[in-house]
Design a protein around this motif. Structure first.
Motif, PDB file in Angstrom:
ATOM      1  N   GLY A  90       2.556   8.156 -43.195  1.00 59.15           N
ATOM      2  CA  GLY A  90       1.323   7.728 -42.560  1.00 59.15           C
ATOM      3  C   GLY A  90       0.373   8.913 -42.491  1.00 59.15           C
ATOM      4  O   GLY A  90       0.794  10.078 -42.583  1.00 59.15           O
ATOM      5  N   GLY A  91      -0.902   8.638 -42.331  1.00 57.73           N
ATOM      6  CA  GLY A  91      -1.914   9.689 -42.348  1.00 57.73           C
ATOM      7  C   GLY A  91      -1.738  10.770 -41.301  1.00 57.73           C
ATOM      8  O   GLY A  91      -2.091  11.920 -41.524  1.00 57.73           O
ATOM      9  N   GLY A  92      -1.164  10.433 -40.150  1.00 60.78           N
ATOM     10  CA  GLY A  92      -1.013  11.409 -39.081  1.00 60.78           C
ATOM     11  C   GLY A  92       0.324  12.115 -39.039  1.00 60.78           C
ATOM     12  O   GLY A  92       0.529  13.035 -38.248  1.00 60.78           O
ATOM     13  N   ALA A  93       1.262  11.712 -39.882  1.00 54.89           N
ATOM     14  CA  ALA A  93       2.622  12.253 -39.821  1.00 54.89           C
ATOM     15  C   ALA A  93       2.667  13.771 -39.974  1.00 54.89           C
ATOM     16  O   ALA A  93       3.393  14.455 -39.264  1.00 54.89           O
ATOM     17  N   PHE A  94       1.900  14.303 -40.902  1.00 56.03           N
ATOM     18  CA  PHE A  94       1.949  15.729 -41.231  1.00 56.03           C
ATOM     19  C   PHE A  94       1.335  16.593 -40.131  1.00 56.03           C
ATOM     20  O   PHE A  94       1.489  17.809 -40.133  1.00 56.03           O
ATOM     21  N   LEU A  95       0.665  15.971 -39.167  1.00 52.64           N
ATOM     22  CA  LEU A  95       0.052  16.729 -38.075  1.00 52.64           C
ATOM     23  C   LEU A  95       1.086  17.235 -37.083  1.00 52.64           C
ATOM     24  O   LEU A  95       0.879  18.245 -36.412  1.00 52.64           O
ATOM     25  N   ASN A  96       2.219  16.537 -36.971  1.00 51.84           N
ATOM     26  CA  ASN A  96       3.289  16.957 -36.070  1.00 51.84           C
ATOM     27  C   ASN A  96       3.949  18.206 -36.648  1.00 51.84           C
ATOM     28  O   ASN A  96       4.422  18.192 -37.789  1.00 51.84           O
ATOM     29  N   GLY A  97       3.996  19.274 -35.875  1.00 54.22           N
ATOM     30  CA  GLY A  97       4.519  20.547 -36.361  1.00 54.22           C
ATOM     31  C   GLY A  97       5.950  20.467 -36.860  1.00 54.22           C
ATOM     32  O   GLY A  97       6.279  21.051 -37.902  1.00 54.22           O
ATOM     33  N   ASP A  98       6.824  19.759 -36.155  1.00 53.79           N
ATOM     34  CA  ASP A  98       8.219  19.638 -36.581  1.00 53.79           C
ATOM     35  C   ASP A  98       8.327  18.848 -37.881  1.00 53.79           C
ATOM     36  O   ASP A  98       9.070  19.220 -38.781  1.00 53.79           O
ATOM     37  N   THR A  99       7.584  17.750 -37.963  1.00 49.17           N
ATOM     38  CA  THR A  99       7.596  16.933 -39.177  1.00 49.17           C
ATOM     39  C   THR A  99       7.047  17.725 -40.352  1.00 49.17           C
ATOM     40  O   THR A  99       7.606  17.715 -41.453  1.00 49.17           O
ATOM     41  N   ARG A 100       5.952  18.434 -40.122  1.00 48.50           N
ATOM     42  CA  ARG A 100       5.333  19.239 -41.183  1.00 48.50           C
ATOM     43  C   ARG A 100       6.315  20.302 -41.677  1.00 48.50           C
ATOM     44  O   ARG A 100       6.485  20.484 -42.896  1.00 48.50           O
ATOM     45  N   ALA A 101       6.986  21.002 -40.774  1.00 48.05           N
ATOM     46  CA  ALA A 101       7.940  22.043 -41.169  1.00 48.05           C
ATOM     47  C   ALA A 101       9.079  21.446 -41.994  1.00 48.05           C
ATOM     48  O   ALA A 101       9.493  22.030 -43.011  1.00 48.05           O
ATOM     49  N   LEU A 102       9.581  20.295 -41.582  1.00 47.05           N
ATOM     50  CA  LEU A 102      10.654  19.620 -42.319  1.00 47.05           C
ATOM     51  C   LEU A 102      10.196  19.249 -43.723  1.00 47.05           C
ATOM     52  O   LEU A 102      10.884  19.524 -44.715  1.00 47.05           O
ATOM     53  N   ILE A 103       9.022  18.630 -43.829  1.00 45.86           N
ATOM     54  CA  ILE A 103       8.504  18.200 -45.127  1.00 45.86           C
ATOM     55  C   ILE A 103       8.287  19.405 -46.037  1.00 45.86           C
ATOM     56  O   ILE A 103       8.690  19.394 -47.206  1.00 45.86           O
ATOM     57  N   LEU A 104       7.672  20.448 -45.520  1.00 49.79           N
ATOM     58  CA  LEU A 104       7.393  21.624 -46.350  1.00 49.79           C
ATOM     59  C   LEU A 104       8.674  22.331 -46.794  1.00 49.79           C
ATOM     60  O   LEU A 104       8.743  22.851 -47.910  1.00 49.79           O
ATOM     61  N   ALA A 105       9.693  22.339 -45.935  1.00 53.35           N
ATOM     62  CA  ALA A 105      10.929  23.047 -46.252  1.00 53.35           C
ATOM     63  C   ALA A 105      11.855  22.263 -47.182  1.00 53.35           C
ATOM     64  O   ALA A 105      12.571  22.861 -47.989  1.00 53.35           O
ATOM     65  N   GLN A 106      11.838  20.933 -47.059  1.00 50.44           N
ATOM     66  CA  GLN A 106      12.873  20.167 -47.746  1.00 50.44           C
ATOM     67  C   GLN A 106      12.360  19.164 -48.778  1.00 50.44           C
ATOM     68  O   GLN A 106      13.139  18.359 -49.288  1.00 50.44           O
ATOM     69  N   ALA A 107      11.075  19.211 -49.077  1.00 47.28           N
ATOM     70  CA  ALA A 107      10.514  18.258 -50.031  1.00 47.28           C
ATOM     71  C   ALA A 107       9.418  18.927 -50.854  1.00 47.28           C
ATOM     72  O   ALA A 107       8.916  19.989 -50.490  1.00 47.28           O
ATOM     73  N   VAL A 108       9.074  18.290 -51.942  1.00 51.05           N
ATOM     74  CA  VAL A 108       7.886  18.675 -52.694  1.00 51.05           C
ATOM     75  C   VAL A 108       6.737  17.925 -52.020  1.00 51.05           C
ATOM     76  O   VAL A 108       6.717  16.699 -52.005  1.00 51.05           O
ATOM     77  N   THR A 109       5.816  18.660 -51.421  1.00 55.01           N
ATOM     78  CA  THR A 109       4.753  18.061 -50.624  1.00 55.01           C
ATOM     79  C   THR A 109       3.468  18.008 -51.435  1.00 55.01           C
ATOM     80  O   THR A 109       3.002  19.032 -51.944  1.00 55.01           O
ATOM     81  N   ILE A 110       2.913  16.800 -51.513  1.00 56.60           N
ATOM     82  CA  ILE A 110       1.707  16.583 -52.310  1.00 56.60           C
ATOM     83  C   ILE A 110       0.629  15.967 -51.431  1.00 56.60           C
ATOM     84  O   ILE A 110       0.829  14.894 -50.853  1.00 56.60           O
ATOM     85  N   TRP A 111      -0.500  16.657 -51.330  1.00 56.48           N
ATOM     86  CA  TRP A 111      -1.647  16.149 -50.585  1.00 56.48           C
ATOM     87  C   TRP A 111      -2.537  15.354 -51.530  1.00 56.48           C
ATOM     88  O   TRP A 111      -3.114  15.915 -52.463  1.00 56.48           O
TER      89      TRP A 111
END
Length: 179
Positions: A90-111
């Motif tokens: 969802g559009g707001g998911a990446f705003l959460n610091g914990d969620t953002r850290a998880l996504i950046l650390a464990q996935a290929v993140t594409i904006w």
């Protein structure tokens, strides 16, 4: 027109997570990307709806945004399990610091990003966006972009979503991940 930026990291089988504002095409592009890569696809909003037994709009209306964001964080944590797949957030998911850290650390993140005027045209087609109910879509999306774009910009891959077939965006992503 927004240019794409990508340092072209090679995809090594990690989950691929699409982030960006509502209407940018995360779900549609994500489904097509998953198909091209032969991977499963997960839409975080759909997963939240299944878990809650109600629509995102109903969750917002009944319990509020904070409640929704907490569920969203838990669902994304479950989806990022190390197995290759494509995940639309969802559009707001990446705003959460914990969620953002998880996504950046464990996935290929594409904006996936687009001009707010393009997004406003797209979101007018469906009345399912809780943050837009009774409001001017262009105004809201412009405000959201000003706040969220600097956070989304932390993603290592930036892909411009333009007024073109979704396959163009899928092709740009495949090129950016070396496929």
């Amino acid at each position: 027109m927004l240019p794409s930026r990508s340092p072209a990291p090679s995809w090594e089988g990690k989950p691929i997570v699409l982030i960006g504002l509502m209407g940018v095409g995360k779900s549609t592009v994500g489904r097509r990307l998953a198909g091209r890569l032969g991977l499963p696809f997960a839409d975080a909003d759909e997963e939240i709806e299944v878990a809650a037994g109600m629509s995102v709009a109903d969750i917002f209306a009944r319990f509020g945004e904070a409640y929704f964001r907490d569920g969203e964080r838990r669902v994304i944590r479950r989806l990022i399990d190390g197995r290759p797949k494509v995940i639309a957030t969802g559009g707001g998911a990446f705003l959460n610091g914990d969620t953002r850290a998880l996504i950046l650390a464990q996935a290929v993140t594409i904006w996936l990003r687009a001009d707010p005027a393009v997004l406003a045209d797209r979101v007018r087609r469906r009345d399912t966006r809780p943050l837009l109910h009774g409001r001017n879509a262009l105004e809201v999306l412009g405000d959201l972009a000003r706040v969220r774009d600097p956070i989304y910009a932390q993603a290592p891959i930036h892909i411009a979503s333009q007024r073109a077939p979704h396959e163009a965006t899928v092709g740009a992503i495949l090129k950016a991940i070396g496929r």
